[in-house]
Every structure is written in C-alpha cells, then in structure tokens.
Design a protein around this motif. Structure first.
Motif, mmCIF file in Angstrom:
data_model
loop_
_atom_site.group_PDB
_atom_site.id
_atom_site.type_symbol
_atom_site.label_atom_id
_atom_site.label_comp_id
_atom_site.label_asym_id
_atom_site.label_seq_id
_atom_site.Cartn_x
_atom_site.Cartn_y
_atom_site.Cartn_z
ATOM 1 N N SER A 106 -0.694 5.273 5.922
ATOM 2 C CA SER A 106 -0.894 4.338 7.025
ATOM 3 C C SER A 106 0.151 3.236 7.031
ATOM 4 O O SER A 106 0.417 2.626 8.077
ATOM 5 N N HIS A 107 0.731 2.972 5.852
ATOM 6 C CA HIS A 107 1.794 1.971 5.802
ATOM 7 C C HIS A 107 2.683 2.199 4.571
ATOM 8 O O HIS A 107 2.234 2.711 3.561
ATOM 9 N N VAL A 108 3.942 1.791 4.742
ATOM 10 C CA VAL A 108 4.926 1.876 3.662
ATOM 11 C C VAL A 108 5.529 0.495 3.462
ATOM 12 O O VAL A 108 6.042 -0.113 4.414
ATOM 13 N N PHE A 109 5.431 -0.026 2.248
ATOM 14 C CA PHE A 109 5.985 -1.340 1.926
ATOM 15 C C PHE A 109 7.160 -1.173 0.958
ATOM 16 O O PHE A 109 7.036 -0.490 -0.068
ATOM 17 N N PRO A 148 -6.415 1.929 -0.191
ATOM 18 C CA PRO A 148 -5.200 2.094 -1.009
ATOM 19 C C PRO A 148 -4.597 3.498 -0.941
ATOM 20 O O PRO A 148 -3.381 3.655 -1.082
ATOM 21 N N GLU A 149 -5.426 4.538 -0.714
ATOM 22 C CA GLU A 149 -4.884 5.903 -0.698
ATOM 23 C C GLU A 149 -3.887 6.108 0.444
ATOM 24 O O GLU A 149 -3.103 7.050 0.427
ATOM 25 N N GLY A 150 -3.941 5.240 1.430
ATOM 26 C CA GLY A 150 -3.041 5.389 2.569
ATOM 27 C C GLY A 150 -1.799 4.530 2.478
ATOM 28 O O GLY A 150 -1.053 4.430 3.454
ATOM 29 N N VAL A 151 -1.544 3.899 1.323
ATOM 30 C CA VAL A 151 -0.417 2.982 1.197
ATOM 31 C C VAL A 151 0.622 3.542 0.215
ATOM 32 O O VAL A 151 0.280 4.079 -0.840
ATOM 33 N N LEU A 152 1.877 3.417 0.590
ATOM 34 C CA LEU A 152 3.007 3.809 -0.269
ATOM 35 C C LEU A 152 3.865 2.576 -0.536
ATOM 36 O O LEU A 152 4.323 1.909 0.395
ATOM 37 N N PHE A 153 4.029 2.243 -1.832
ATOM 38 C CA PHE A 153 4.890 1.129 -2.235
ATOM 39 C C PHE A 153 6.238 1.676 -2.720
ATOM 40 O O PHE A 153 6.278 2.612 -3.535
#
Length: 895
Positions: A106-109, A148-153
């Motif tokens: 859902s999002h990439v930071f 958190p499962e949808g977030v990529l750092f």
C-alpha cells in the motif's frame, strides 16, 4: 498480497504525490558524479545486473522482486560504490507509484542513512516518516502504520551510517507512537519488533555491519558487466563504430578494474571519451591519464581562470587529505571555510555531493586524484612528501598510481596549462623515493609487492624508467602465478618495455582464462622461458599461448602438472609447428594416445626446433608411443632428448623406438624409460639397436622396468660393439643380480667401452660383484667416472673393494654413491685413504648408513685436506647433535 480495500483510494492519491516528489530532480548531473538517478530512470538506461555472471545475470529489479516474494521479506542489497544501488531503490519507488510493480504494497517509504545520521533527539515512527516524507498526508501514515504487511521500507547507504543498529545495544520498541532515538527506531524496524510483518530492503556497500542482518536475503549488485557495458556504450554514442572503439579502448586500458562495473564510472568514461574523440586527440592509456582528461574536461566549464583553478584544487586537496587521514568519506559542511572552499560554492558540485549536512567526493577515485595533484603542486602545504605519502597510503588505494603518473612531464602537462607549474622539488623528491622504493621492493620475494611495482611503472608510462628499475636480478626471482587481470596488464607492460624476459614465471596460476592470457600474450612472446607448471589453463588461454610461441622467441615451456588434456594439447601443437621452442615439459598433463599424433605432427614440421620433450607420467601406452616414435624418422625432426617415464609402455613399443634410434636421420641422444614395463624382451630389442652404425644414443635410463639378469648378455654385447656410443646407462631398481652384473663388468673392462656413468642402485648386487667392479676400476681400461651402487647390502667388506680401487692411479671415478650399503665406522680408515689417494674423486654419497659420532673427526679432516673433493653427503646416519657443529665447520659436508 492485495492492498487493503480501505486504503486503495487514499493510496492512489499518495502514489501521485510520491511520483511527483521523486521525479522532481534535485542537483545536477556531473562528469564524475554521473547522471542523477531520476535521469537514468527516465531515460531507460537503468540496466545494472545482479547475482550472476556475464552469461547468467538478471536485473537488480528482478532479483529484488524475487527475493521479496519469498517468505522472508527482508532483503540486503550489496554493491560497490556507484554500482546502481540508489538508482535501484528509487526505481522501485517509481515503479510502485506508476502502478507497474510492487502493487501488493500500500505504500513504499525510502530513507537515506546519511540523512538519518544527522537527526538529533527522539522521534516516533510516524513523526520520522512525516519528517522525511512530508508529501504524504499524516492521515495516510496513521492508517498505513496499522497495516504493516502492506508497507515496504527502503533504506539506502547503510555503510555510511554512523550509529550502531545492532539490536544488542538498543531497547527495541514495538509501538509506532513510541518515541526513541532514530537508530533505535531503525533497529526496531529491521529486527521486526516494530511494524512486524513489514518488508524492507537495505542497500549498502560491502561492510561488517551486515552481520546482524544475517537472516536476510542478500542480493549482490554487480553493476555493469560486459554485456551491460556494451549496451550502455551503444546507447551513449550515436555512431556504432565510435561506441565499439570507445568500449574496446576502455576494456583494454581500465576495464579490468573493479570500478569499471560502476554505471557512474561508465558515465564518466563515456563523457570524457566523447570530448576527446570530438577533439581528434588520442584516448588516455592509463588511469592517471583518464583522470587528467577528466579535469581537463571539467575545469574549463567552471570559467575560473588559472589562479582560481589552482586555488580550488588546493582547497579540495585539503579536504581530500582530511578524508584520507581520517578514513572517512566526507566532511561537515561547516568545515568548508577551513578548507578554503567557501568562495567556490557554485563550483564544488562538480567534485562533491551533499547528503544532509555532510559533503563528500563523488567517488574515492576523484578524491585520491585531487590529493595526488596537491601533494605535487604545493610544497608549502605539504613539507616532507615521503612522510605525508606514508600517512596517506594507509587510507588510499590508488594514490601511488596517480603520483606515479603525474610525476611524468607529458602526463601532467595538460594540468599545468590549467593550474600552473607543479612544484619541481616535490616532484624530484617523489621520483627519488619512487625509484629507490621500487628497486628495493623488487629485490624481495613478496609477489604482491612486485605487482604493485609493475602497476606503478605502468602508470608512469616511461620505458626508460622500466629498464632502469627492472634489473636482470629482479626479473626471475619469484612466481607471478595467480595474477588478476589488472596484474597481467601491468606485467605485460613491463615485459614489453624490457624487450625480453629471461624467465616469465607463472607457476601455479589457477584458472588462467582467455582474457588474461590474451593480455599476457606479448609478454609470453618476449620471454625465453615460460613456467606454467601446476597451472590450469582454459582452451582460450592455450590458444593465446600457442600464438605467442609462434610469434616469439621462447625456447623453454614448462606445463608440467597442468592437467592440459588431449584437446588443449591439440591447440598448443598448432603453435609448436612453427616456433623457436627447444624444450617442452608436459609431465603429468593427463595426455593419452590421442595426443601422440598431434605431437608427432608438430615434431615432423620443418619449422619445429624442439630438442627436448618431457612427456612422462602420462598414459600414452604402446600405440601412442609408437606414433610418436615414427615422427623421429623424419628429416625435419630435431628431437635429441625424450623423457617418457611411467607412460605405461611395454616391450611392444620398443621396436618403434629401436627403429627410430637406428634411423640415419634421427638426432636422438637421450631416452628415459623409467618405471615402465619393457622387461627383458624390451631391453633385448633396445640394446640390439645400440650396435647399429647410425644409432647416436648416448644416454639410456631403464630404471625400474622389470628387467632381470637374463638381459645382461645382450647389454654386454651392445656395450662391446664398435658402434655403441652409450656413455650413460641406468639399470637401477631391476633384478640384475650377481650373474647379470658380472656380465656387465666384462663389457666395462673392455678397452673402448663408452660408458662413463653407470647406475646399479638396488640391483641385488653381491660382494663378488663389488670385487669385480673394483678390479675393473683398477684396470686402467675402464672409463667409468660416475658409479651408483647404493641400496645393495654388501657391508664394509663389499665396499672395501671400491675404496681399494680408488687407491689405484688408473681409477677415474669422480662420483661414487654407496648409500645404504651397510657401512659402519670400521670403513672410515679405508674411505679416508681412498679420498686422499684419488686424484679424480669429487663427491661421495654416504646417506642412510650406520656411521656414528666417532667417524666425524676423520671425515671432516679428510674433506678439509682434499681440494678435489666437493661434497660428502652424510645425511641419515647415526650422528648425535654433539657433532653437528663440527660438521658445519666444513661447508663441503651435508648432514
């Protein structure tokens, strides 16, 4: 994994904001800094390879996506400086924002560790994200943190991070709203206590900091391998011929360095090459010349003038010196004034990049090049060049290279036009140190240090300097086996400058492939002797070796224990047909019958000059050996010595050998058949040929060939023949026995017998045989000069006959071997008398007997009193350490 439904509308708006933010170009493209990641992504030139070889590679994106699709969604991206890691991470964000990839997130930071390092105080995770991603609405961040499962750092530049991320030094947190230090938050993310289930990718240069991330999937960024470099050059230059010329030149001159895989470096090379080619000038030949061209290309664009150019470079040199001495990559922005850089704020971008509040050089190479210039440019800033150089060398890899090149007038002249004259005193001080250091190093035996010397000479590009420093004593000292590709380039330069090399020692070179062999081919052709023993060569490498042999003046080639095999020997033989090779060693090369026809063809060539062929410890067999022997009949064959020890030969192939040695055209003088199976029948055939008027054989070794005394009548008849020329005969480790040996003695006592060297080690000889040998030696008609009768247990009584023979003036013995014959101290009086009486004896082999300390004084005395005696070997007798000092006093005794 699908994106949570509740977040999709907001995510679409966020993606647009993220894309707009990341595509907003910051900074500018520079010659040494390369194109900006956004520019690379936009131009579709992002082709860096990952995890593979030149024939088996995938793109970085593919490798990362594959890794993230696994159960463990933790990826460490490892690559050298400028290999494309930052671009890879930004490309991931762009792909996500465009909806092309990573849509399960859902999002990439994306975070830069250099920016995180500068943050002081405490943050919660949501405030940290807002601080770095202000374009993302706070409401979106709050929602994302609940899933958190949808977030990529993405974290870039771990190797540049100043703080520890080891979980053992932090109290890890789990609540996104909990405040903590930045290093604690990042450590908590990476180790799964915070945002458990989130995925992350960490990009870093190779570093020990990876130890605590051992559970992550590692993706190695290889940058531009050859296929990618070719694609890049073809894309950079519009003319295919120019692209091909530029790439070929780079591959030949600097393409063998690790940094040539860097996309950033390829950008630099292409930019400079284009400028040079457009001007019609010659492309640079070395790393130093390349960086001279970089500055010649870059400085005029700043429009500063000579004085300001010099001042800018000296200021950059101060910063480079600090970075080198401090082993750090950059300096704080507030230190610009202390270096004198404040007045050049608009110009330093060409040399420096900014990460937060830290300035650093775009590459370590430009940092070291600028430092090298300053060490030779301004004496007032750097008193004591040698001391300063020693200090900086610990933190620099190429500083010596650049100094070596810049010390030469032709290479620094283009810079002097822009910067003014370099300091002559500094240059002379460096050259004096340089020459004395290299000469001293080359007298030593450290291979890596020799390689360093060759690299420095290569950078200098001064032929006369090479000839002055590389003396004849420094040319053959050690093996240069195990060369890297860049080492081969430097070594080849040195050898070709010298014009010739006595011995090119490449012993134990593992996996010599086609490319380094091609580079070394000129050096091989300039070498009189090439040693490649215990090496492994590819077929392509053998092809270049063969070509070098046919072009050059190599007279000896050693390929022993190289596991060459039949197919590679066929390739080698193409060069053997027309070369100056006199001696070829193919011991233990896994050759079979199939190789013999190729060797025979090479030997039959009119252009072949081969005199010595050592092909022992190969499975030639009778058929193969017979093929080889047939070549010896030809008028073109010049072979004089053939060594075929332990080649699985029997009596069946002795007819072919006999026919060869009897040929009027055969020049064969020496044959070694040690440890084959020719037996009595084979000896009979061979010694029959010795009677032939055209047989020129002078040395024959049938050591350990299953021969018995039955053969000795044939040996006797041959030795008594008027045409026999055999001066060396070794029948050791055969069942000769008493009767057979007595037959030999009959021939040895005959006037005119040509044998001067006889080997009868471990032949079951008896005391009567020793008595007869003594009689023959005293006869005055025996020409024996060397006699080996060791490992025959006849004791003092048997060997006494030989001592007595030495008392006679008719005995011509110079070498006597009575190892392990059962001698005791009781023989010493006779031995000493024999040595004193003999006018010819030079060496006595007494190993493995039963002499004791009591014998030593007399033996030392007789050796000191006998000027003719050169050596007495007393190893493995029953001596104690009490007499070692006494024996050591006589340098002619081995113990």
């Amino acid at each position: 994994m699908d994106c949570p439904a509740a977040l999709r509308p907001r995510s679409t708006m966020d993606k647009a904001a993220v894309l707009a933010h990341i595509l907003r170009s910051k900074g500018k493209s520079t010659v040494v800094g390369g194109a900006l990641p956004v520019s690379v992504i936009s131009s579709n030139k992002y082709i860096a390879g990952a995890q593979g070889t030149e024939d088996d590679w995938s793109s970085v994106d593919e490798a990362i996506h594959t890794a993230l699709a696994g159960e463990n969604r933790a990826v460490v991206l490892v690559g050298a400086e400028g290999s494309g890691k930052t671009t890879a991470l930004k490309n991931m964000v762009v792909d996500w924002a465009k909806g092309q990839r990573l849509q399960s997130f859902s999002h990439v930071f994306c975070f830069q560790f250099s920016e995180l390092s500068s943050l002081q105080g405490v943050f919660s995770l949501d405030t940290l994200i807002q601080h770095h991603h202000s374009h993302t609405p706070a409401a979106s961040i709050q929602s994302l943190l609940q899933e958190p499962e949808g977030v990529l750092f993405l974290f870039d530049g771990l190797s540049e991070y100043k703080h520890s991320l080891d979980p053992s030094v932090h109290i890890l947190c789990s609540d996104p709203s909990q405040e903590a230090s930045v290093s604690c938050l990042v450590a908590s993310l990476l180790h799964g206590s915070l945002m458990k289930g989130a995925a992350f990718v960490v990009a870093t240069r190779p570093t020990e900091s990876l130890e605590f991330l051992s559970g992550s999937r590692v993706v190695e960024v290889l940058g531009f391998l050859k296929p990618q470099r070719e694609a890049y050059f073809n894309g950079f230059f519009t003319d295919p011929a120019t692209a091909k010329k530029a790439l070929a030149h780079m591959e030949r001159t600097v393409g063998f360095y690790d940094f040539s895989t860097s996309p950033r470096f390829c950008w630099t090379v292409c930019s400079v090459y284009k400028s040079v080619l457009d001007s019609g000038a010659e492309l640079p030949e070395t790393l130093t010349q390349l960086f001279v061209e970089i500055l010649v290309h870059l400085l005029p664009t700043l429009s500063l003038g000579e004085a300001s150019n010099r001042e800018l470079v000296l200021a950059l040199g101060k910063m480079a010196s600090r970075c080198s001495l401090g082993a750090c990559s950059g300096s704080a922005k507030e230190q610009m004034a202390s270096f004198g850089l404040q007045q050049f704020v608009t110009s330093v971008d060409e040399f420096l990049e900014s990460d937060g509040c830290v300035l650093s050089f775009h590459t370590r190479l430009i940092q070291e090049f600028i430092l090298a210039i300053c060490l030779l440019l301004d004496k007032s800033a750097y008193d004591g060049l040698e001391k300063r150089l020693a200090e900086h060398r610990r933190g620099s890899k190429f500083l010596d290279f650049f100094l070596s090149g810049l010390s030469q007038p032709l290479q620094r002249r283009p810079l002097e036009i822009l910067l003014g004259e370099f300091n002559s005193e500094q240059i002379e001080e460096f050259k004096s140190w340089f020459e004395s250091d290299l000469k001293a190093t080359l007298q030593g035996f450290h291979k890596d240090e020799h390689h360093r010397c060759f690299h420095l000479l290569h950078q200098a590009q001064n032929d006369s300097l090479v000839k002055e420093i590389i003396t004849s004593s420094a040319r053959t000292a050690i093996s240069y086996g195990g060369l890297s590709l860049q080492d081969t380039v430097a070594l080849n330069y040195v050898v070709t400058c010298l014009g010739e090399m006595e011995t090119l020692n490449l012993y134990n070179t593992r996996n010599l492939s086609e490319e380094p062999a091609q580079v070394l081919a000129p050096a091989m052709s300039h070498s009189h002797v090439i040693n490649l023993s215990s090496s492994s060569l590819s077929a392509g490498a053998v092809s270049h070796l063969a070509s070098a042999l046919s072009r050059g003046f190599t007279r000896e080639l050693d390929l022993s224990n190289s596991q060459l095999g039949d197919e590679k020997l066929k390739i080698l033989c193409s060069g053997l047909k027309d070369c100056k090779l006199h001696k070829l060693n193919l011991r233990g090369c896994r050759l079979t019958e199939a190789s013999c026809e190729d060797l025979a063809s090479a030997l039959s060539s009119n252009m072949s000059k081969l005199r010595v062929l050592q092909i022992f410890f190969n499975e030639l067999g009778d058929e193969g050996f017979s093929k080889l022997c047939r070549a010896l009949h030809g008028p073109a064959c010049k072979l004089e010595e053939l060594q075929v020890q332990r080649c699985n030969l029997s009596a069946a192939s002795m007819k072919a050998l006999s026919a060869a040695v009897c040929s009027v055209q055969s020049p064969l003088r020496k044959v070694n058949l040690t440890q084959n199976h020719i037996g009595d029948r084979g000896v009979e055939i061979l010694f029959e040929s010795l009677k032939h008027q055209h047989c020129k054989l002078q040395s024959l070794n049938v050591f350990d060939n299953e021969v018995s005394g039955v053969s000795c009548p044939h040996v006797r008849e041959a030795l008594m023949s008027e045409h026999c020329r055999l001066s060396e005969l070794d029948l050791s480790v055969n069942d000769v026995g008493q009767e057979g040996a007595l037959q030999l003695c009959q021939a040895l006592g005959r006037p005119g017998c040509p044998v001067e060297k006889l080997g009868l080690r471990r032949c079951k000889l008896t005391v009567p045989v020793f008595k007869e040998l003594g009689s023959v030696l005293r006869s005055g008609t025996c020409g024996l000069k060397s006699l080996t009768v060791g490992l025959n247990k006849v004791g003092n009584g048997g060997v006494k006959h030989l001592w007595d023979a030495l008392l006679h003036p008719g005995c011509l013995l110079e070498e006597l071997d009575v190892e392990m014959t059962g001698l005791t101290d009781a023989c010493v009086e006779d031995l000493c008398a024999a040595i004193r009486a003999s006018g010819t004896l030079k060496s006595v082999e007494l190993r493995n007997n039963s002499l004791t300390d009591a014998s030593v004084p007399a033996l030392v005395q007789v050796m000191q009193d006998s000027p003719n005696m050169l050596e007495m070997n007393l190893k493995y007798n029953d001596f104690s350490e009490d007499v070692f000092e006494m024996m050591e006093a006589c340098d002619k005794i081995r113990y």
